[in-house]
Design a protein around this motif. Sequence first.
Motif, PDB file in Angstrom:
ATOM      1  N   TYR A 152      -8.905 -70.338-104.434  1.00 15.50           N
ATOM      2  CA  TYR A 152      -8.438 -69.004-104.063  1.00 15.50           C
ATOM      3  C   TYR A 152      -8.223 -68.977-102.552  1.00 15.50           C
ATOM      4  CZ  TYR A 152     -10.295 -67.829-108.673  1.00 15.50           C
ATOM      5  OH  TYR A 152     -10.544 -67.808-110.025  1.00 15.50           O
ATOM      6  N   LEU A 153      -7.010 -68.675-102.139  1.00 10.35           N
ATOM      7  CA  LEU A 153      -6.658 -68.684-100.717  1.00 10.35           C
ATOM      8  C   LEU A 153      -6.505 -67.258-100.218  1.00 10.35           C
ATOM      9  CD1 LEU A 153      -4.006 -71.520-100.966  1.00 10.35           C
ATOM     10  CD2 LEU A 153      -6.337 -71.732-100.063  1.00 10.35           C
ATOM     11  N   HIS A 154      -7.272 -66.900 -99.177  1.00 14.18           N
ATOM     12  CA  HIS A 154      -7.300 -65.535 -98.657  1.00 14.18           C
ATOM     13  C   HIS A 154      -6.924 -65.510 -97.167  1.00 14.18           C
ATOM     14  CE1 HIS A 154      -9.103 -63.360-102.080  1.00 14.18           C
ATOM     15  NE2 HIS A 154      -9.689 -64.516-102.354  1.00 14.18           N
ATOM     16  N   PRO A 155      -5.679 -65.785 -96.827  1.00 10.23           N
ATOM     17  CA  PRO A 155      -5.304 -65.810 -95.408  1.00 10.23           C
ATOM     18  C   PRO A 155      -5.345 -64.455 -94.730  1.00 10.23           C
ATOM     19  CG  PRO A 155      -3.361 -66.025 -96.793  1.00 10.23           C
ATOM     20  CD  PRO A 155      -4.547 -66.132 -97.703  1.00 10.23           C
ATOM     21  N   ASN A 246      -5.540 -80.820-107.419  1.00 11.33           N
ATOM     22  CA  ASN A 246      -5.710 -80.900-108.867  1.00 11.33           C
ATOM     23  C   ASN A 246      -6.107 -79.580-109.525  1.00 11.33           C
ATOM     24  OD1 ASN A 246      -5.428 -83.931-109.141  1.00 11.33           O
ATOM     25  ND2 ASN A 246      -7.139 -83.829-107.706  1.00 11.33           N
ATOM     26  N   LEU A 247      -6.623 -78.640-108.747  1.00 12.04           N
ATOM     27  CA  LEU A 247      -7.072 -77.374-109.327  1.00 12.04           C
ATOM     28  C   LEU A 247      -5.983 -76.310-109.238  1.00 12.04           C
ATOM     29  CD1 LEU A 247     -10.745 -77.029-107.997  1.00 12.04           C
ATOM     30  CD2 LEU A 247      -9.973 -77.827-110.248  1.00 12.04           C
ATOM     31  N   PRO A 248      -5.963 -75.358-110.172  1.00 13.79           N
ATOM     32  CA  PRO A 248      -5.029 -74.225-110.057  1.00 13.79           C
ATOM     33  C   PRO A 248      -5.299 -73.451-108.768  1.00 13.79           C
ATOM     34  CG  PRO A 248      -6.051 -74.284-112.234  1.00 13.79           C
ATOM     35  CD  PRO A 248      -6.782 -75.286-111.387  1.00 13.79           C
ATOM     36  N   MET A 249      -4.246 -72.943-108.135  1.00 10.42           N
ATOM     37  CA  MET A 249      -4.374 -72.227-106.869  1.00 10.42           C
ATOM     38  C   MET A 249      -3.832 -70.810-106.995  1.00 10.42           C
ATOM     39  SD  MET A 249      -3.289 -75.087-104.014  1.00 10.42           S
ATOM     40  CE  MET A 249      -1.631 -75.262-104.688  1.00 10.42           C
ATOM     41  N   THR A 250      -4.535 -69.877-106.365  1.00  9.81           N
ATOM     42  CA  THR A 250      -4.083 -68.489-106.288  1.00  9.81           C
ATOM     43  C   THR A 250      -4.029 -68.079-104.830  1.00  9.81           C
ATOM     44  OG1 THR A 250      -5.084 -67.953-108.429  1.00  9.81           O
ATOM     45  CG2 THR A 250      -4.524 -66.102-106.988  1.00  9.81           C
ATOM     46  N   LEU A 251      -2.882 -67.562-104.408  1.00  9.84           N
ATOM     47  CA  LEU A 251      -2.681 -67.096-103.034  1.00  9.84           C
ATOM     48  C   LEU A 251      -2.698 -65.573-103.031  1.00  9.84           C
ATOM     49  CD1 LEU A 251      -1.875 -67.658-100.038  1.00  9.84           C
ATOM     50  CD2 LEU A 251       0.516 -67.576-100.811  1.00  9.84           C
ATOM     51  N   PHE A 252      -3.527 -64.986-102.155  1.00 12.06           N
ATOM     52  CA  PHE A 252      -3.667 -63.537-102.080  1.00 12.06           C
ATOM     53  C   PHE A 252      -2.873 -62.992-100.900  1.00 12.06           C
ATOM     54  CE2 PHE A 252      -7.100 -64.930-104.677  1.00 12.06           C
ATOM     55  CZ  PHE A 252      -7.330 -63.910-105.572  1.00 12.06           C
ATOM     56  N   ASP A 253      -2.155 -61.874-101.139  1.00  9.64           N
ATOM     57  CA  ASP A 253      -1.356 -61.271-100.086  1.00  9.64           C
ATOM     58  C   ASP A 253      -2.186 -60.266 -99.296  1.00  9.64           C
ATOM     59  OD1 ASP A 253      -1.507 -58.917-101.603  1.00  9.64           O
ATOM     60  OD2 ASP A 253       0.542 -59.101-102.378  1.00  9.64           O
ATOM     61  N   ASP A 254      -1.529 -59.509 -98.390  1.00 14.41           N
ATOM     62  CA  ASP A 254      -2.269 -58.600 -97.522  1.00 14.41           C
ATOM     63  C   ASP A 254      -2.833 -57.390 -98.265  1.00 14.41           C
ATOM     64  OD1 ASP A 254       0.246 -57.602 -97.949  1.00 14.41           O
ATOM     65  OD2 ASP A 254       0.624 -57.045 -95.874  1.00 14.41           O
ATOM     66  N   ASN A 255      -2.424 -57.192 -99.493  1.00 14.89           N
ATOM     67  CA  ASN A 255      -3.018 -56.152-100.340  1.00 14.89           C
ATOM     68  C   ASN A 255      -4.050 -56.723-101.298  1.00 14.89           C
ATOM     69  OD1 ASN A 255      -1.482 -53.871 -99.373  1.00 14.89           O
ATOM     70  ND2 ASN A 255       0.299 -54.774-100.416  1.00 14.89           N
ATOM     71  N   ASN A 256      -4.397 -57.994-101.101  1.00 13.81           N
ATOM     72  CA  ASN A 256      -5.355 -58.716-101.930  1.00 13.81           C
ATOM     73  C   ASN A 256      -4.880 -58.875-103.370  1.00 13.81           C
ATOM     74  OD1 ASN A 256      -7.843 -60.196-101.786  1.00 13.81           O
ATOM     75  ND2 ASN A 256      -8.752 -58.646-103.128  1.00 13.81           N
ATOM     76  N   HIS A 257      -3.568 -58.931-103.543  1.00 14.37           N
ATOM     77  CA  HIS A 257      -2.999 -59.227-104.856  1.00 14.37           C
ATOM     78  C   HIS A 257      -2.734 -60.732-104.925  1.00 14.37           C
ATOM     79  CE1 HIS A 257      -1.423 -54.831-104.823  1.00 14.37           C
ATOM     80  NE2 HIS A 257      -2.626 -54.905-105.344  1.00 14.37           N
ATOM     81  N   GLY A 258      -3.226 -61.362-105.962  1.00 15.15           N
ATOM     82  CA  GLY A 258      -3.079 -62.796-106.078  1.00 15.15           C
ATOM     83  C   GLY A 258      -1.941 -63.217-106.978  1.00 15.15           C
ATOM     84  N   ARG A 259      -1.340 -64.349-106.639  1.00 10.72           N
ATOM     85  CA  ARG A 259      -0.331 -64.944-107.508  1.00 10.72           C
ATOM     86  C   ARG A 259      -0.549 -66.443-107.573  1.00 10.72           C
ATOM     87  NH1 ARG A 259       4.169 -67.354-104.817  1.00 10.72           N
ATOM     88  NH2 ARG A 259       4.131 -67.037-102.556  1.00 10.72           N
ATOM     89  N   SER A 260      -0.274 -66.995-108.732  1.00 13.45           N
ATOM     90  CA  SER A 260      -0.436 -68.424-108.930  1.00 13.45           C
ATOM     91  C   SER A 260       0.607 -69.184-108.121  1.00 13.45           C
ATOM     92  CB  SER A 260      -0.296 -68.751-110.418  1.00 13.45           C
ATOM     93  OG  SER A 260      -0.396 -70.144-110.631  1.00 13.45           O
ATOM     94  N   VAL A 261       0.180 -70.240-107.440  1.00 13.55           N
ATOM     95  CA  VAL A 261       1.084 -71.033-106.617  1.00 13.55           C
ATOM     96  C   VAL A 261       0.822 -72.518-106.846  1.00 13.55           C
ATOM     97  CG1 VAL A 261       1.386 -69.309-104.794  1.00 13.55           C
ATOM     98  CG2 VAL A 261      -0.504 -70.946-104.655  1.00 13.55           C
TER      99      VAL A 261
END
Length: 271
Positions: A152-155, A246-261
């Motif tokens: 889970y990526l939370h930039p 190797n693991l599934p990744m989710t990127l979170f936007d500035d509203n903390n909504h995640g999408r698979s990437v």
Amino acid sequence: MNLETCNFKYKYEVHMHTAQSSACGKTDGKDYIAKFKELGYTGMIITDHFFRGNTRPSRSLPWSEYIDEFCKGYEIAREEGDKQGIKVLFGWEENQHGDEYLIYGPDKEWLKAHPEIKDADHIEYLKLIHEAGGLIVQAHPFRERDYLSDIYLHPFQCDAMEACNFGNPESQDILAYNFCTQRGINMTSGTDLHDVNVLERSCAGMLFEKPLETIFDYVNAVKTGKGYMPMIPDDRKVMTKETVNNLPMTLFDDNNHGRSVELKDLFARRG
């Protein structure tokens, strides 16, 4: 941050664990100090695993007693550091559904006054830290372990990311370094030290223009991106076509909504 012209001569470790307070720690807080001094460090920040992570104190203790127990590794290290001229500062590492954060700024008394943090959800937790003026660093953001099912990526939710972690294989740091570089995210570097015997082989740490007198000197430097340099070896920077995850990744936007990437979504060009 101009890494070429600044004079960075004060070296600190900023991600480490003690046997008193982290269940995975192997070295007592006080037993780090002599080796750090021998290797020319100015200081360290103790970041033991907190309530939701691999903490050593019993979670069944009353909150104030839990905090007293949790802080023992730091306090013992600080006492010995004062004797030997090594600055020891306080932070912690917290787990949030698999992704982990290094927290700097709030102190022992703040923790005692905020028992609600142990039950706070992801966003409320980070909000409490920011309201206290604290710094939030996402630790080893591309880490893969057998106990992890996702990345889970939370930039936007953190102030910086750990781009180099000696506990990671090089490839995972390469991804973190390039992710931060391409997005202008401030970076940190730490050994993730659990055992003093591996310190000398570590490639990580932070260099500063000026010594850190308080934890907020560190907080302000990383938030502004000025006056410091993360130690990141070249072999943990260069991405090639063979750099994979190797693991599934989710990127979170500035509203903390995640999408698979996938990597192709994060890095347009590789090698």
